[in-house]
Enzyme design. Structure first.
Site, mmCIF file in Angstrom:
data_model
loop_
_atom_site.group_PDB
_atom_site.id
_atom_site.type_symbol
_atom_site.label_atom_id
_atom_site.label_comp_id
_atom_site.label_asym_id
_atom_site.label_seq_id
_atom_site.Cartn_x
_atom_site.Cartn_y
_atom_site.Cartn_z
ATOM 1 N N CYS A 1 -29.462 -19.133 9.311
ATOM 2 C CA CYS A 1 -29.917 -17.853 9.349
ATOM 3 C C CYS A 1 -31.682 -17.805 9.999
ATOM 4 C CB CYS A 1 -29.581 -16.984 8.137
ATOM 5 S SG CYS A 1 -30.161 -15.144 8.169
ATOM 6 N N GLU A 2 -32.052 -17.135 10.532
ATOM 7 C CA GLU A 2 -33.415 -16.655 10.699
ATOM 8 C C GLU A 2 -33.797 -16.231 10.081
ATOM 9 O OE1 GLU A 2 -33.545 -13.295 14.127
ATOM 10 O OE2 GLU A 2 -32.818 -15.368 14.730
ATOM 11 N N HIS A 3 -33.230 -14.754 9.327
ATOM 12 C CA HIS A 3 -33.904 -13.992 8.091
ATOM 13 C C HIS A 3 -34.526 -15.271 6.910
ATOM 14 C CE1 HIS A 3 -32.094 -10.315 9.827
ATOM 15 N NE2 HIS A 3 -32.922 -11.540 10.647
ATOM 16 N N HIS A 4 -33.699 -16.005 6.273
ATOM 17 C CA HIS A 4 -34.164 -17.331 4.486
ATOM 18 C C HIS A 4 -33.555 -17.627 5.278
ATOM 19 C CE1 HIS A 4 -32.381 -12.782 3.741
ATOM 20 N NE2 HIS A 4 -33.345 -13.247 2.734
ATOM 21 N N HIS B 1 -22.544 -16.296 4.387
ATOM 22 C CA HIS B 1 -23.545 -16.332 4.617
ATOM 23 C C HIS B 1 -24.482 -16.937 3.637
ATOM 24 C CE1 HIS B 1 -24.331 -15.143 8.284
ATOM 25 N NE2 HIS B 1 -23.069 -14.477 8.479
ATOM 26 N N GLN C 1 -25.485 -14.302 12.959
ATOM 27 C CA GLN C 1 -24.216 -14.059 13.962
ATOM 28 C C GLN C 1 -23.924 -13.014 14.570
ATOM 29 O OE1 GLN C 1 -21.329 -14.347 10.336
ATOM 30 N NE2 GLN C 1 -19.446 -13.802 11.625
ATOM 31 N N CYS D 1 -27.285 -16.596 2.335
ATOM 32 C CA CYS D 1 -27.997 -15.178 1.986
ATOM 33 C C CYS D 1 -27.269 -14.719 1.361
ATOM 34 C CB CYS D 1 -29.211 -14.653 3.519
ATOM 35 S SG CYS D 1 -28.225 -13.779 4.700
#
Length: 196
Positions: free
Chosen positions: A81-84, A150, A122, A152
């Site tokens: 995941c690019e966020h975390h 996920h 996703q 996250c």
């Protein structure tokens, strides 16, 4: 494995990160960790810079002599995941309605992997897979269903360890609600699978 990942730079960044959280990156326990993380990142991000179209170039003309649908379900999916920068894992189900060409079945997991092995979300991943197949094969329709857990969501914040996200991306004839429902029914045959 991704030759484009600068392993030395990643290792230096991990050493810095370990120090930033108060750990000693030179301790016996952590001394090899930066190199291990660098090798892992080369694997996790092997899709960065890879064009998924390369896996669709060996399409075979079928001149109308094909079934109505090609469906590959339960393609293993692993991404970050690019966020975390935490992993998400699950399954991809990829269907297309051929027009005049089909591709070897192993091409579909390769397209999924090339697009998943990069910083990703996703929702975008499903759209990218559908678009790659649409661009590469020009089928009558495409449907991509992704189911994933996920990190996250499971390991931080709300800590929902059983939650799965389901996303759907479609193109052409498989955007029709009735056609989509028919394919989704094929993804979960009988009662042996969790419903979507």
């Amino acid at each position: 494995m991704n030759a484009g990942v600068d392993r030395d730079r990643v290792a230096r960044a991990v050493r810095e990160l370990l120090g930033a959280i108060g750990a000693d990156p030179e301790s016996a326990e952590l001394r090899a960790t930066p190199g291990r993380v660098a090798e892992s990142y080369a694997e996790f991000f092997a899709g960065v810079g890879v064009d998924p179209q390369q896996f669709l170039t060996d399409a075979v003309p079928v001149d109308g002599e094909t079934g109505e649908l090609v469906l590959m379900r339960d393609i293993s999916l692993r991404s970050i995941c690019e966020h975390h920068l935490l992993p998400f894992r699950g399954r991809a189900h990829v269907a297309y309605q051929p027009r005049d060409r089909v591709v070897g079945l192993s091409a579909l997991p390769r397209v999924v992997a090339a697009l998943a092995e990069r910083p990703q979300v996703q929702e975008r991943l499903g759209e990218q897979i559908a678009q790659a197949i649409d661009d590469g094969l020009a089928p009558l329709g495409v449907l991509v269903v992704l189911e994933a857990s996920h990190g996250c969501v499971a390991d931080r914040g709300v800590r929902e360890t059983s939650a799965e996200a389901v996303t759907i991306a479609s193109r052409g004839s498989l955007s029709d609600p009735a056609a989509r429902a028919e394919v989704i029914a094929l993804i979960a045959p009988g009662g042996d699978r969790k419903p979507l």
